[in-house]
Design a protein around this motif. Structure first.
Motif, PDB file in Angstrom:
ATOM      1  N   SER B 422      53.535  51.948  27.180  1.00  0.00           N
ATOM      2  CA  SER B 422      53.100  53.297  27.883  1.00  0.00           C
ATOM      3  C   SER B 422      52.982  53.526  29.360  1.00  0.00           C
ATOM      4  N   HIS B 423      53.289  52.259  29.971  1.00  0.00           N
ATOM      5  CA  HIS B 423      52.989  52.331  31.420  1.00  0.00           C
ATOM      6  C   HIS B 423      54.108  53.154  32.018  1.00  0.00           C
ATOM      7  N   PRO B 424      53.885  54.125  33.270  1.00  0.00           N
ATOM      8  CA  PRO B 424      54.848  54.624  33.733  1.00  0.00           C
ATOM      9  C   PRO B 424      56.100  53.932  34.201  1.00  0.00           C
ATOM     10  N   HIS B 425      55.807  52.477  34.600  1.00  0.00           N
ATOM     11  CA  HIS B 425      56.757  51.663  35.145  1.00  0.00           C
ATOM     12  C   HIS B 425      57.782  51.576  34.068  1.00  0.00           C
ATOM     13  N   TYR B 426      57.521  51.645  32.880  1.00  0.00           N
ATOM     14  CA  TYR B 426      58.556  51.216  31.837  1.00  0.00           C
ATOM     15  C   TYR B 426      59.380  52.266  31.642  1.00  0.00           C
ATOM     16  N   ARG B 615      59.916  46.456  42.065  1.00  0.00           N
ATOM     17  CA  ARG B 615      58.730  47.036  41.202  1.00  0.00           C
ATOM     18  C   ARG B 615      58.401  45.885  40.559  1.00  0.00           C
ATOM     19  N   TYR B 616      56.931  45.802  40.223  1.00  0.00           N
ATOM     20  CA  TYR B 616      56.675  44.669  39.323  1.00  0.00           C
ATOM     21  C   TYR B 616      55.199  45.022  39.001  1.00  0.00           C
ATOM     22  N   THR B 617      54.983  44.973  37.533  1.00  0.00           N
ATOM     23  CA  THR B 617      53.626  45.525  36.911  1.00  0.00           C
ATOM     24  C   THR B 617      53.186  44.170  35.890  1.00  0.00           C
ATOM     25  N   ALA B 618      52.146  43.664  36.189  1.00  0.00           N
ATOM     26  CA  ALA B 618      51.683  42.625  35.507  1.00  0.00           C
ATOM     27  C   ALA B 618      50.368  43.099  34.563  1.00  0.00           C
ATOM     28  N   PRO B 676      56.992  43.327  46.606  1.00  0.00           N
ATOM     29  CA  PRO B 676      56.447  44.531  46.714  1.00  0.00           C
ATOM     30  C   PRO B 676      54.884  44.374  45.987  1.00  0.00           C
ATOM     31  N   MET B 677      54.190  45.389  46.080  1.00  0.00           N
ATOM     32  CA  MET B 677      52.902  45.373  45.534  1.00  0.00           C
ATOM     33  C   MET B 677      53.106  45.127  44.086  1.00  0.00           C
ATOM     34  N   ILE B 678      52.190  44.020  43.765  1.00  0.00           N
ATOM     35  CA  ILE B 678      52.307  43.578  42.284  1.00  0.00           C
ATOM     36  C   ILE B 678      51.094  44.448  41.482  1.00  0.00           C
ATOM     37  N   ASP B 679      51.610  45.451  40.819  1.00  0.00           N
ATOM     38  CA  ASP B 679      50.597  46.232  39.990  1.00  0.00           C
ATOM     39  C   ASP B 679      50.095  45.503  39.007  1.00  0.00           C
ATOM     40  N   THR B 680      48.818  45.802  38.693  1.00  0.00           N
ATOM     41  CA  THR B 680      48.004  45.137  37.396  1.00  0.00           C
ATOM     42  C   THR B 680      47.405  45.934  36.453  1.00  0.00           C
ATOM     43  N   VAL B 681      47.490  45.634  35.261  1.00  0.00           N
ATOM     44  CA  VAL B 681      46.643  46.481  34.173  1.00  0.00           C
ATOM     45  C   VAL B 681      45.867  45.330  33.665  1.00  0.00           C
ATOM     46  N   ILE B 682      44.634  45.456  33.466  1.00  0.00           N
ATOM     47  CA  ILE B 682      43.828  44.829  32.984  1.00  0.00           C
ATOM     48  C   ILE B 682      43.450  45.181  31.322  1.00  0.00           C
ATOM     49  N   VAL B 683      43.756  44.400  30.320  1.00  0.00           N
ATOM     50  CA  VAL B 683      43.642  44.709  29.032  1.00  0.00           C
ATOM     51  C   VAL B 683      42.377  43.997  28.597  1.00  0.00           C
ATOM     52  N   GLU B 684      41.479  44.517  27.781  1.00  0.00           N
ATOM     53  CA  GLU B 684      40.211  43.801  27.314  1.00  0.00           C
ATOM     54  C   GLU B 684      40.100  43.644  25.972  1.00  0.00           C
ATOM     55  N   VAL B 685      40.590  42.656  25.144  1.00  0.00           N
ATOM     56  CA  VAL B 685      40.427  42.473  23.852  1.00  0.00           C
ATOM     57  C   VAL B 685      39.546  41.033  23.964  1.00  0.00           C
ATOM     58  N   PRO B 686      38.551  41.088  23.513  1.00  0.00           N
ATOM     59  CA  PRO B 686      37.731  40.000  23.903  1.00  0.00           C
ATOM     60  C   PRO B 686      37.683  38.814  23.035  1.00  0.00           C
ATOM     61  N   SER B 687      37.363  37.587  23.867  1.00  0.00           N
ATOM     62  CA  SER B 687      37.253  36.383  23.002  1.00  0.00           C
ATOM     63  C   SER B 687      35.984  36.454  22.160  1.00  0.00           C
ATOM     64  N   PRO B 688      36.428  35.673  20.948  1.00  0.00           N
ATOM     65  CA  PRO B 688      35.182  35.849  20.056  1.00  0.00           C
ATOM     66  C   PRO B 688      34.192  34.346  20.530  1.00  0.00           C
ATOM     67  N   TYR B 689      34.755  33.512  21.319  1.00  0.00           N
ATOM     68  CA  TYR B 689      33.829  32.556  21.629  1.00  0.00           C
ATOM     69  C   TYR B 689      32.985  32.476  22.874  1.00  0.00           C
ATOM     70  N   ASN B 690      33.244  33.501  23.714  1.00  0.00           N
ATOM     71  CA  ASN B 690      32.641  33.774  24.969  1.00  0.00           C
ATOM     72  C   ASN B 690      31.440  34.796  24.694  1.00  0.00           C
ATOM     73  N   PRO B 691      30.279  34.615  25.482  1.00  0.00           N
ATOM     74  CA  PRO B 691      28.945  35.601  25.350  1.00  0.00           C
ATOM     75  C   PRO B 691      29.443  36.945  26.069  1.00  0.00           C
ATOM     76  N   TYR B 692      30.473  36.804  26.769  1.00  0.00           N
ATOM     77  CA  TYR B 692      30.987  38.081  27.418  1.00  0.00           C
ATOM     78  C   TYR B 692      32.313  38.498  26.870  1.00  0.00           C
ATOM     79  N   GLY B 693      32.964  37.611  26.131  1.00  0.00           N
ATOM     80  CA  GLY B 693      34.339  37.858  25.879  1.00  0.00           C
ATOM     81  C   GLY B 693      35.570  37.494  26.552  1.00  0.00           C
ATOM     82  N   ALA B 694      34.889  36.905  27.772  1.00  0.00           N
ATOM     83  CA  ALA B 694      35.724  36.522  28.711  1.00  0.00           C
ATOM     84  C   ALA B 694      36.979  35.559  28.295  1.00  0.00           C
TER      85      ALA B 694
END
Lengths: 740, 740
Positions: B422-426, B615-618, B676-694
């Motif tokens: 769904s990213h505009p880049h695609y 163009r680059y998106t991570a 180019p600028m490396i664009d970034t998208v952070i997705v957050e599906v938490p880790s079950p093992y870390n107190p903050y999901g990191a």
């Protein structure tokens, strides 16, 4: 308590810092450098008392190599009500700041007025001569009597008088007590300022980051003290200050405040470069804290049984340029080892134009004991009682109250006095012109706050980290405590002093508190580790942790089904058993006082007045000696310093207040050839507050010698001495009436 | 988990190390010096493969300024069965020692054979020329094919073959799986050695005390690693080694082993002086660990619905001179993000006469993904499926098993793939000669052991101390965690990396474990402090600690009778409430894997073969981004390094095995203007093992770029690329058949 058998505590383990120190490899305050570092130097006042009219730093600032010149205007002006310090010992932060850099007045010869940072130490010193200071010279106040006179110049105008503080303690019925006395002795004693004379001059390197973070490498007795005070004097958040204490070449209380650190910090901030500052010996003498000079009147009455019926004292202590003499400690200690039913104590903190007095080993107590123990010696003579017997009849103990109202625990006075009486020294015959002196000492010791971390690594070795610079063997003692609690060899424990970012708050190394208070924190941390080891063994065995015993470095199972698990075996599995084992401990410790008795034989040459200590025995209640060699070293060191104080040491000022003997050639400290072997007897009446019964031992041994030497010399000379030092001219002068 | 609202975690707090770094004030490995320090230099082999007949150091030893010359004979000879390392990644200590100083053979051009300590770096380097080494030159093994040939020279005679290790994994019915496939693609891929290219060369200062205590200042990813390995290589008790990690100028895995430290330690021990050693850039290239070159065959079959029916791969990884390539990690990662019902994996660790390969960001995974993701791209082309859709149909998730048998938690593959689709880049249009590439990446992340201490000072500020050098923002993240748990402003938390004596064991900063594992330890330590704060408030209020809540930096009473107590108020009273507050935390952490997808648009100049990423998106699942700016920085940095690996970077050796491009001018890493600028998208599906999901985030972003760039370029060029780097000559050569 007394029944616990120790395996490591009480042994004479090898000192972990010994080899580096004796081979010159240890890094002291001046041994650290940073790339791009500048060197600082301090311009000091040539007057003992003067108003600063102006300081012109412009010419100095243009000299080659000079990067910055600062004066007090570069420090924030603190308000007089910004106070700190610990219970009953308030310190004014403004005074500390003003002592670091004089603002309106210089108050002693050597008082810092400006500082320079330059590309070399030579360039910095050369630039000092180009700083123009205009002074309005004032009459200096150089002795206690003048300081107290009406019409004397007042150092701190806003305080109205040179008496900065006064405390009064009384109890019972003083006049009634004297009325019951059969013998009464009253005398006044005087002692000059003396210096602790630590070998290592003050030194620091300070680096200021672009974000304002300050890192200070320095020789100090307290990293957190430097952190806190430097933050206040420089007006920065203490959280931005990190102090890395170096190895320390002697402190004796003299490294418990700031001198160079704020100057180096401000110079570093101004220049953007690290700044190193190192004092010369002359600067140490002229501008760092000597022990207070004193004038103490003591009156004591005893009844026909030799029991003290009343005692009173006026204690005047020289604070030097700013308030803060140990007048309170002197009052706290002077009568406390004895039961005094009726008493009155008045103590005064007196400012005058000499360097600001600093802490020096049991501050206040040696001169107080000089007075009290001299009077007791004279009372023994008058009453015909043996001086030890006199003290035994009056010894205070458990349940007695000190004049301050504090309820005492068992001091071990009786055990110390009995040990002295039965010591061969006490009954040994004396030669011609020899005299023997006896004197006791008391020091309340400090508790305060300490922190410790203990870690066990995968190979089963342990590290104990503390925040107290090691002055008197702390590292060895802490390692012994960890070895004891974990049941591992001493060699498997590494003991380190870390910076202020790496450990919890820790009050200074001082007050004879470190082995007791920090050792207690270490004990808690080590037991925390033992609990973890037991829990891990229990987990492996599938039993309740409460059922697992820890003995000799091994977990023992509750039943015969399992083999014991050693600390090495458990540590190796830390990854599988929950991760690294960290233990910590902290507390506000309670201290038990220390007492001691010194026996001193002096031989006097009646022709020259030269006296020599020919035999000396120090007896002391250590509670429990964690590392007996260090305890003996403290006893020997304290006795040596006390003998120097008694016989030769003194600040000699000229009429303008300039110290005339600011070097080790003219300031006569005892050297090895001046002293006999100091024999030691450790008595162990445990402290009820420490897990091992340990009491502070470092300060007490400087308390008895002044009186022990003076009493011995009085007997040898046949005349009573009441003023120190007992240097040949003074002794000769005192004997003069008899010789002519 | 997902519902917990954070106040500090997830904010873009100011980096505590930023100002010092950008102003050049931060102290890196080479920025430390000691008084009396000597300088070391290393003599390196001019042959890629030779037997050392003799080394004569006598002449060098007599040169002016030279204090010591050492060879491997000055290191203990370790037995081949002395092995260490972590689960599944054994390392031979003898190999590490031999790599530090060659004993019998030199195995690569640049291999260290002797080291000198002298009064200056110039004198040390000059003395190298006077060391006489007699070599028996042997045929060098310079490529994988030759290494595997029968009759090829064998580097380690006692091991019999250049294949040091081999692992095989299989599951299901491979042939049956391929039988169900509608499309099958099989290709072989090759990649050369590349170097992490950290800006800061390796550097250390080592000081040896008279008692054998060693202090090492160095730039490293792991102080405890240096402590442990250096102790083994120098045959001393690790408890005698203290490592003080400096600021680090890039590591990327390259600072996870020893090179100079044991040499400096032995030179320091021999001379009794501190020794400093700093590598040149050329030495870094020739003699420190590049990422392994690889030869990887991958075959994948998909059915008519685009579902993978079978896959198999042979993975050959270049270990360089000593075993230890990440062949196991390559095998663990290559198929894991997808469901592969029938598979077979064989991976080989191959030695050859090149520098010993080291860890480089997600070791093994980028080249594995290059192969797998290229094949998937081709399968998408063949089947007509959108490449993201193809991956969605095969995405592995919770409950699936990796080829290693490990059961997976939710990887967040679906969320990452959907975010990409769904990213505009695609859906953005492409220009002429442009191609778009898609590639996923997987990294398992490491957990391992961490320790942390948290202390609250009297002013309510907190210090968090950890044993992990800060490479990617650790200090900021740890401070955020403490601020979160204590409920205090971020600015009131100071975050420090301390030496190995000041903290419990901590595994290296690497494996993308530090924020997750050390952060977890910090979380435990901070909660320990909160419990103490609650207990102290409870004590003041006379209530049960369980009734006291801690919110926003304040203890809240159970009733309306008391006012809340802030952390500042409680801290100020620590002396009266039991002493300093120390908290600690340690654990063996469990890590959740990371996945990501990169979108890359490349424009190809068909005349020159020059390609440019336009163009680059991570896109990446970070679990929970503790400090999003640092996460984005990691994504951008990893993508940049991967783009360099894809397009230009390579070790170029001549026929004798001498690297021809050991400098940044000839070894072509991308610079800012290349990207180019490396664009970034952070997705957050938490880790079950870390107190903050990191989840670990540092390594994953270098996994997809090799394939993403190659896939894009394949589409732009109209031909499939299977060998890196995609430098202009190679691209032109591949297009040649079409142009003629």
């Amino acid at each position: 308590m007394g029944e616990r058998k120790f395996r490591h505590i009480g042994t004479r383990a090898i000192r972990p810092d010994g080899l580096d120190k004796v081979t010159g490899r240890a890094s002291y305050g001046a041994d650290f450098s940073l790339p791009g570092m500048l060197h600082g130097a301090v311009l000091r006042s040539p007057h003992a008392h003067a108003r600063i009219r102006s300081i012109d730093t412009r010419a100095a600032g243009t000299l080659s190599g000079v990067r910055a010149v600062i004066t007090a205007r570069d420090l924030p002006e603190l308000s007089p009500d910004q106070m700190g310090g610990i219970e009953g010992h308030p310190v004014s932060y403004r005074d500390i700041s003003d002592n670091c850099l004089a603002r309106e007045k210089v108050l002693y010869h050597g008082h810092a007025v400006a500082a320079v940072a330059a590309s070399s130490a030579e360039a910095a010193r050369a630039a000092l001569g180009a700083i123009r200071v205009e002074y309005e010279v004032l009459e200096p106040v150089l002795d206690m009597d003048r300081a107290l006179e009406d019409g004397a110049p007042v150092l701190h105008g806003d305080r109205g008088s040179n008496v900065a503080a006064k405390i009064e303690l009384d109890g019972g019925d003083l006049e009634g007590g004297y009325a019951q006395a059969e013998h009464v002795v009253e005398r006044e004693f005087r002692t000059p300022m003396v210096h602790p004379g630590y070998i290592e001059p003050h030194a620091c390197v300070v680096r200021v980051g672009e974000d304002g973070q300050i890192v200070i490498w320095c020789c100090t007795q307290g990293g957190f003290m430097v952190r806190q005070l430097c933050a206040i004097v420089c007006a920065i958040d203490p959280a931005k200050v990190k102090v890395i204490p170096s190895e320390i070449g002697g402190g004796f209380g003299g490294k418990t405040t700031l001198y160079l650190e704020p100057l180096a910090a401000v110079l570093a901030r101004k220049t953007g470069r690290p700044v190193k500052m190192v004092m010369t010996r002359e600067e140490v003498f002229r501008a760092t804290g000597p022990a207070s000079g004193s004038r103490i009147r003591v009156k004591v009455g005893i009844d026909g049984d030799g029991r003290i019926t009343a005692a009173d004292s006026d204690i005047y202590m020289e604070a030097g340029a700013y308030p803060g003499s140990p007048f309170g400690a002197a009052a706290s200690c002077i009568f406390t080892p004895y039961r005094v039913p009726n008493f009155r104590l008045v103590a005064y903190d007196v400012v005058l134009n000499k360097p600001k007095a600093g802490a020096y080993r049991a501050p206040g107590a040696p001169t107080a004991a000089f007075a009290m123990e001299s009077v007791l010696d004279e009372l023994a003579e008058r009453s015909g009682l043996d001086p030890i017997e006199l003290r035994l009849r009056n010894a205070a103990g458990e349940g007695d109250r000190a004049p301050t109202g504090v309820k005492l625990c068992d001091l071990g006075m009786r055990e110390v006095l009995e040990a002295a009486r039965s010591h061969p020294h006490y009954s040994a015959p004396l030669g011609p012109h020899q005299g023997r002196g006896v004197a006791c000492g008391y020091w309340m010791n400090a508790g305060m706050q300490s922190s410790a971390n203990v870690t066990v690594h995968q190979d089963g070795t342990a590290v104990v980290a503390i925040g107290n610079p090691d002055i008197g063997g702390t590292r060895a003692s802490m390692a012994l405590i960890v070895a004891e609690e974990l049941g591992v060899p001493y060699e498997r424990v590494r003991s380190v002093v870390v910076d202020t970012d790496s450990i919890g708050f820790s009050d200074m190394t001082g007050g004879s508190r470190t082995t007791v208070a920090t050792g207690h924190a270490v004990s808690i941390a080590a037991r925390d580790i033992v609990d973890q080891l037991r829990a891990r063994a229990a987990r492996i065995w599938g039993v309740d942790p409460g059922e697992v015993r820890w003995e000799e470095g091994r977990a023992l199972p509750p039943d015969g089904e399992h083999e014991p698990l050693t600390i090495d075996e458990l540590s190796a599995q830390s990854g599988a058993l929950g991760g690294p084992m960290l233990g910590n401990g902290s507390l506000s410790a309670q201290a038990a006082p220390a007492v001691g008795l010194h026996l001193c034989d002096v031989e006097l040459d009646p022709e020259t007045g030269v006296s020599k200590v020919v035999r000396y025995t120090a007896i002391q209640n250590a509670g429990k000696a964690i590392h007996p060699s260090y305890v003996e070293g403290q006893m020997q060191g304290g006795a040596s310093q006390g003998i120097g104080w008694a016989l030769n040491e003194e600040y000699i000022f000229d009429a303008d207040g300039q110290m005339e003997n600011p070097g080790f050639l003219d300031y006569r400290m005892p050297v090895a050839s001046d002293l006999p072997m100091i024999d030691t007897v450790i008595v162990e009446v445990p402290s009820p507050y420490n897990p091992y019964g340990a009491r502070g031992v470092g300060e007490l041994p400087i308390v008895p010698p002044l009186a022990a030497v003076a009493n011995a010399l009085s007997h040898a000379a046949g005349t009573r001495f009441t003023e120190l030092p007992l240097s040949p001219p003074r002794v000769l002068a005192a004997m003069e009436p008899r010789r002519t």
